[in-house]
Design a protein around this motif. Sequence first.
Motif, mmCIF file in Angstrom:
data_model
loop_
_atom_site.group_PDB
_atom_site.id
_atom_site.type_symbol
_atom_site.label_atom_id
_atom_site.label_comp_id
_atom_site.label_asym_id
_atom_site.label_seq_id
_atom_site.Cartn_x
_atom_site.Cartn_y
_atom_site.Cartn_z
ATOM 1 N N SER A 179 0.858 -1.182 0.000
ATOM 2 C CA SER A 179 0.000 0.000 0.000
ATOM 3 C C SER A 179 0.896 1.234 0.000
ATOM 4 O O SER A 179 2.092 1.127 0.270
ATOM 5 C CB SER A 179 -0.895 -0.001 1.244
ATOM 6 O OG SER A 179 -0.096 0.194 2.375
ATOM 7 N N PRO A 180 0.350 2.404 -0.325
ATOM 8 C CA PRO A 180 1.183 3.615 -0.339
ATOM 9 C C PRO A 180 1.897 3.880 0.986
ATOM 10 O O PRO A 180 3.087 4.191 0.972
ATOM 11 C CB PRO A 180 0.183 4.720 -0.661
ATOM 12 C CG PRO A 180 -0.914 4.048 -1.362
ATOM 13 C CD PRO A 180 -1.008 2.684 -0.802
ATOM 14 N N PHE A 308 6.872 9.997 8.452
ATOM 15 C CA PHE A 308 5.687 10.641 8.989
ATOM 16 C C PHE A 308 4.594 10.711 7.927
ATOM 17 O O PHE A 308 3.406 10.563 8.216
ATOM 18 C CB PHE A 308 6.035 12.049 9.484
ATOM 19 C CG PHE A 308 5.079 12.529 10.513
ATOM 20 C CD1 PHE A 308 5.254 12.202 11.830
ATOM 21 C CD2 PHE A 308 3.978 13.287 10.154
ATOM 22 C CE1 PHE A 308 4.353 12.611 12.776
ATOM 23 C CE2 PHE A 308 3.074 13.699 11.097
ATOM 24 C CZ PHE A 308 3.265 13.361 12.417
ATOM 25 N N GLY A 309 5.018 10.919 6.677
ATOM 26 C CA GLY A 309 4.052 10.908 5.582
ATOM 27 C C GLY A 309 3.332 9.576 5.499
ATOM 28 O O GLY A 309 2.136 9.515 5.227
ATOM 29 N N LEU A 311 2.604 7.646 7.992
ATOM 30 C CA LEU A 311 1.567 7.645 9.026
ATOM 31 C C LEU A 311 0.368 8.480 8.590
ATOM 32 O O LEU A 311 -0.785 8.097 8.782
ATOM 33 C CB LEU A 311 2.139 8.221 10.325
ATOM 34 C CG LEU A 311 3.025 7.297 11.136
ATOM 35 C CD1 LEU A 311 3.719 8.073 12.227
ATOM 36 C CD2 LEU A 311 2.191 6.192 11.727
ATOM 37 N N ALA A 312 0.658 9.649 7.980
ATOM 38 C CA ALA A 312 -0.433 10.549 7.606
ATOM 39 C C ALA A 312 -1.281 9.955 6.490
ATOM 40 O O ALA A 312 -2.499 10.110 6.458
ATOM 41 C CB ALA A 312 0.137 11.900 7.184
ATOM 42 N N LEU A 313 -0.622 9.234 5.577
ATOM 43 C CA LEU A 313 -1.362 8.707 4.427
ATOM 44 C C LEU A 313 -2.356 7.618 4.816
ATOM 45 O O LEU A 313 -3.312 7.363 4.091
ATOM 46 C CB LEU A 313 -0.388 8.143 3.385
ATOM 47 C CG LEU A 313 0.137 9.122 2.362
ATOM 48 C CD1 LEU A 313 0.822 8.376 1.238
ATOM 49 C CD2 LEU A 313 -0.962 9.982 1.786
ATOM 50 N N TYR A 315 -4.571 7.784 6.790
ATOM 51 C CA TYR A 315 -5.901 8.354 6.938
ATOM 52 C C TYR A 315 -6.575 8.578 5.595
ATOM 53 O O TYR A 315 -7.760 8.811 5.530
ATOM 54 C CB TYR A 315 -5.835 9.691 7.681
ATOM 55 C CG TYR A 315 -5.225 9.547 9.039
ATOM 56 C CD1 TYR A 315 -5.859 8.784 10.004
ATOM 57 C CD2 TYR A 315 -4.008 10.130 9.333
ATOM 58 C CE1 TYR A 315 -5.300 8.618 11.248
ATOM 59 C CE2 TYR A 315 -3.440 9.974 10.577
ATOM 60 C CZ TYR A 315 -4.095 9.212 11.530
ATOM 61 O OH TYR A 315 -3.530 9.042 12.758
ATOM 62 N N VAL A 316 -5.778 8.578 4.534
ATOM 63 C CA VAL A 316 -6.325 8.934 3.230
ATOM 64 C C VAL A 316 -6.644 7.708 2.397
ATOM 65 O O VAL A 316 -7.752 7.535 1.927
ATOM 66 C CB VAL A 316 -5.329 9.817 2.462
ATOM 67 C CG1 VAL A 316 -5.975 10.323 1.212
ATOM 68 C CG2 VAL A 316 -4.862 10.949 3.325
ATOM 69 N N VAL A 317 -5.644 6.870 2.228
ATOM 70 C CA VAL A 317 -5.825 5.780 1.293
ATOM 71 C C VAL A 317 -6.101 4.457 1.986
ATOM 72 O O VAL A 317 -6.256 3.447 1.326
ATOM 73 C CB VAL A 317 -4.604 5.627 0.367
ATOM 74 C CG1 VAL A 317 -4.625 6.718 -0.666
ATOM 75 C CG2 VAL A 317 -3.329 5.675 1.161
ATOM 76 N N TRP C 21 8.416 15.191 -3.033
ATOM 77 C CA TRP C 21 9.239 15.481 -1.856
ATOM 78 C C TRP C 21 10.717 15.495 -2.217
ATOM 79 O O TRP C 21 11.472 16.351 -1.775
ATOM 80 C CB TRP C 21 8.992 14.427 -0.779
ATOM 81 C CG TRP C 21 7.835 14.742 0.101
ATOM 82 C CD1 TRP C 21 7.340 15.975 0.383
ATOM 83 C CD2 TRP C 21 7.035 13.807 0.824
ATOM 84 N NE1 TRP C 21 6.271 15.863 1.242
ATOM 85 C CE2 TRP C 21 6.074 14.551 1.533
ATOM 86 C CE3 TRP C 21 7.049 12.426 0.937
ATOM 87 C CZ2 TRP C 21 5.119 13.958 2.349
ATOM 88 C CZ3 TRP C 21 6.112 11.836 1.757
ATOM 89 C CH2 TRP C 21 5.152 12.600 2.454
ATOM 90 N N LEU C 108 1.724 18.137 3.246
ATOM 91 C CA LEU C 108 0.902 16.916 3.186
ATOM 92 C C LEU C 108 -0.103 16.898 4.337
ATOM 93 O O LEU C 108 -1.283 16.577 4.142
ATOM 94 C CB LEU C 108 1.777 15.663 3.251
ATOM 95 C CG LEU C 108 0.932 14.382 3.299
ATOM 96 C CD1 LEU C 108 0.302 14.103 1.945
ATOM 97 C CD2 LEU C 108 1.699 13.190 3.777
#
Lengths: 321, 688, 218
Positions: A179-180, A308-309, A311-313, A315-317, C21, C108
Amino acid sequence: MTASVPAQLVAFVGEYLLVLGLSPLLLAVLGRVKARTQGRVGPPLLQPYRDLWKLIGKDAVYSKSASWVTRYAPAISFAALLATVPLIPWFVLPSPLGTFGDLIVLVGLLALSRFITALAATDAGSTFGGMGSTREMWMGALAEPVFLLVIFAFGSPAGSTQAGAIAARGVSLGIAYASPPLLLAIVAYVLLLLVETGRLPIDNSATHLELTMVHEAMVLEYSGRDLALLEWGRGFKLAIMIGLLIALAAPWGISTSWTLALVSLAVGIVVIKLLGAHVLVSRLEAGVAKWRLFRVADLTTLAVVFAFGSLALTYVVGGGA
Amino acid sequence: MNLRELLLLVSLAGLSAATVLGFASRRPVEVRASFLLGALSCAITTVQSVLVLLGGTLPASSLGLPGTVPASPVLALGIQEDPLSAFFLLVVSVSGSAILLASVGYAERYVPQRRGFLAGGCGLFVLTMVLVCTAGTIFLFLVAWEAMTLVSYFLVIHDHEDAESREAGLVYLVMSHAATGAILVSFLLLATATGSTTWEGIAAGAGGLPPGVRDAVFLAALVGFGTKAAMVPFHSWLPDAHPAAPSNVSALMSGVMIKLGIFGLLRVVLGLLGGGPSWWAYTILALGGVSALAGVLYAIVQHNLKRLLAFHSIENIGIILLGVGAGLLFQNLGYPALAALALAAALLHTWNHALFKSLLFLGAGAAVGETGTRDLERMGGLIRRMPGVALGFFVGAMAISALPPFNGFVSEWLLFQSFFAAFSTGSVTAEMTLSILAAVLALTSGLAAYCFVKAFGIAFLARPRSQQAELAGSPPSSLVGGMGILAAFCLALGVAPVLALDLATRPLRELTGAAVGSGVSLSVLSNLPNGSGGSLPLAPGAVALLLGAGLLVAWAVWRIRGAPATVVGPMWDCGLDAPTPRMEYTATGYAQPVVRIFEEFYRPIERSDSAPALRPPWIVLARVRRYTVEIAEPIRAWVFPPVASGIFGLARRMSRLQSGRIHAYLAYIFVTLVGLLLLVRAVGGPAP
Amino acid sequence: MIVLAVQALDISAAIVLVTAWISLIHRRIEALVDTYAIQSGALGITAGLVAYQYQAPDIYVLAGLTIVVNAIVLPWLLRRVVRNLGVSRMVNMYASVRASALAGLAILLVSVWVVGGITPFAEVPSAGLLPISVAVLLIGFFLLITRRKAITQVVGLLVMNNGIFLAGIALTYGLGLFVELGLAANLLVLAIVARIFLERMKESFDHVDADALRALEG
């Protein structure tokens, strides 16, 4: 499915033998592929074993100004690296002999190894030792937040910071594991791996110029069997970091049952994966030049961004690493 | 009167006797006896607090009722000991005992004058700290708190011939008093709103207070106790005060006293108010993160060994606050078990820091005492002059750098786990915040390791950098013994943290209301909602065993081709001719890369000049170069000048009241008196 | 297979974000251009996967076009410009590399925060790509703001365009062939214009430093 205690013990020792025995060969593969890429022949595959054997037979020479720190540092560093081996699922799940720690313990043990080596580097009082020591320590300090975030990124979907639990989730999900967020976590981990193990473009282990050294400057004072311990340790630190990447990013092939046939197959698979990953690292190394020292800080910042990106992603994908 | 009360009374009496003996002492043997008596009393306190933590309390139920005869002398003093008190009593007494023991030799060897004052002051200091922990009412608490501040002020200016000491003491005194003012405000608000002055009474009534009052109490307590704990931005007394004091006092202050700020904060915010809205938690988390990172970054650039350690105290207070903040946050989100996990990390780290920071300050005391300088650049090679102290400092350095198998690692591990547990709460803000803070904490501990390689490597390893370091003697055995006790605790709590966590069970249950099972072993926080089957994956004993096994393997590799001869040769010199200690890596050089990476933070002022050292033709090769780097403290520059100018402005305006005529002053008194009378009537005094 | 295609779609979109990035830490213009080329390639593959998912031939055309124009022709043009102008090949910037990278992360987070909740068409399984595309768009904008040379600003503009394109295919299975064709043609023209403009600037002023525009200040 849990296995009998003797079987677990055998697997436990087997993991150690695998990493300890294989790591010089992996280093040789790395060196050889790199040499081939650069149009050289490269050393024979058994050369690291011969080097280690020869070094072990030699006496260690200590500087007049060195203390017990210099004498015991190689053994402590070696022991700390060895203790990380059972934290990683190499070929069978759940990891043999239960679970005594997680990836944060692994970070702590790597830090212990780094700390003691860096202290020993300042022990003799040579300028180069201090130089290598400070470089190793600040790079390590910058790598640590990356490591923690990477652990969080890989671990949060599995709800555990243990490599075994993360790998088990990967095995059970199969291809749907990709996954992303996983991709981002892997990229962050690869950057981390380069910094942690001192590969190009961070540190050139083949350099002969003291001023550009990091790790080599730290171990300049060492000789004989002490050097053997340090060099061997360095080799299997690379194997450990790559083994962890394999377990977290591509755990498929790790056996979840304790039948002999499946476990042997899994051992074969992990050896192939390790070889392949080392070949990849050496191709990467052959293609880049060493970076300026302080660019490492840029690299670790970028790794923080990726981790960190990741972790943030989630929530999106969805999916999650 | 039961055993617990008896033991507490004995230790209070012992500490009082030590104080009197110290102040009245004429001969060295009396000074020694004073310290030893203090150490013994602390040991008794330790036993007492463990007894209380394992079961039983010292209730103060009869206190709030005027006219009742107290059941025992302990109660008559207004003393109460609940599990939270007992835990901090344990923290105070273990370190206190070891420090007072070490002080015997320290004072004899390194304190040239006023030893009796030092002994009496230390005894009184510990006594006041014990009273702060066990105060059952806000009055006793405030009296003990003020006494603690004053005694420590006099100890800071022990070397009052030194202008620096006096100034450091003054800053400390002023800031501490401002802090006490804030604490007073928060207590008075609580007492007037709930109509009670005991902890139980306030806690019973605090739940129904309006949110505005609760917020005010929280903010006042945060400022007051945060100043004592040296939380950024209220930290600036600490880096001056700790180095100025004698090292055993630094150990008491940095290792023990600042923890009482945490105690007060826990007492008010969780014990009395029972938690609050999420912005309280986020405020504490933010301040904790800033304290941790700023503390370690400033520590790295210090070349005064004691100042370096002082900045690390700020860092560790930040780490503890991260645990407290996370605990509050989980409590607010409705996860008491997770709150217990985070607070367990905070409590454990409080104790751990008390142990290893005392250890490090005692080691620094020996190094500073023997070399006569606090400057790292003038130390070096001390490991050969004082092997015991070096080993102790080494253990402390590993512990504070959060390396296994020592205690600092365990508490930071617990903290990381509690941050990770945020992923099971479903609150996106909490998850993201705690992930960022996990990265901050990891960076902090990495930088702490960096800093302690520098501190240990420059001070104790390599060759002596000055004549003083070369001629350093070996420190007194009681000092080494005190360090040995602390080092043993660091290892024991690192290998078997279950011991400490068991003792923390009751405070945790009391603070969070979570059903924390008895015997908070690591697997205890059992109703953890993360999917790992309920138990936390760490067996520090097994980690230590594996390390031992690894050492065996290393030994086998070492010996497999026969016993080696030990060859000692010259250092590798890269073709240079006989490198001198002046060519070693300096503390400035060691810190330079980090200064460069965090340039935006430090804003260093670098100066370098060079001058030819030899006549031509050598001029190209040999030049005298001098490089200095100066780092101001921006936080100080931002926060304090505005505050100071505000106060001075206010004072100037107030000075108009000072007319110098006696009638005017009498008029002020008159107006105040009448005003007070009116006020009493207004708030419902006795009607005519 | 469709499930796998959705997964692959997510991953290739993540590659677009990763390359955005990475473009923030480059100090050499050529490396920046190379990264842009990789990004465009990933974008083309994303479009191809969308096309496969909806069996839409016009999007296949679009994907091919993206790969040819954005991943091959434009980078080639830009590299030529760099070589021919003979300017210093370093990216001059206002924000440090580390600050830029952290800003990329903040972008982001903002995008996830702001756009994450919006699901315009519930039936679009790839709506999760919207925050990514907004992030790519804003990172392009950030490049535009913080990089000094005109040529790096052109790259920033192109990255922004990639973000818009990603949003388009994420939400509407493609903006529609003709709109997209027009956009691509527009870009090509833009690049050519930029090139001519840059060369004129170079001839007239002997440099292409946008900072020199400060001279216009009163």
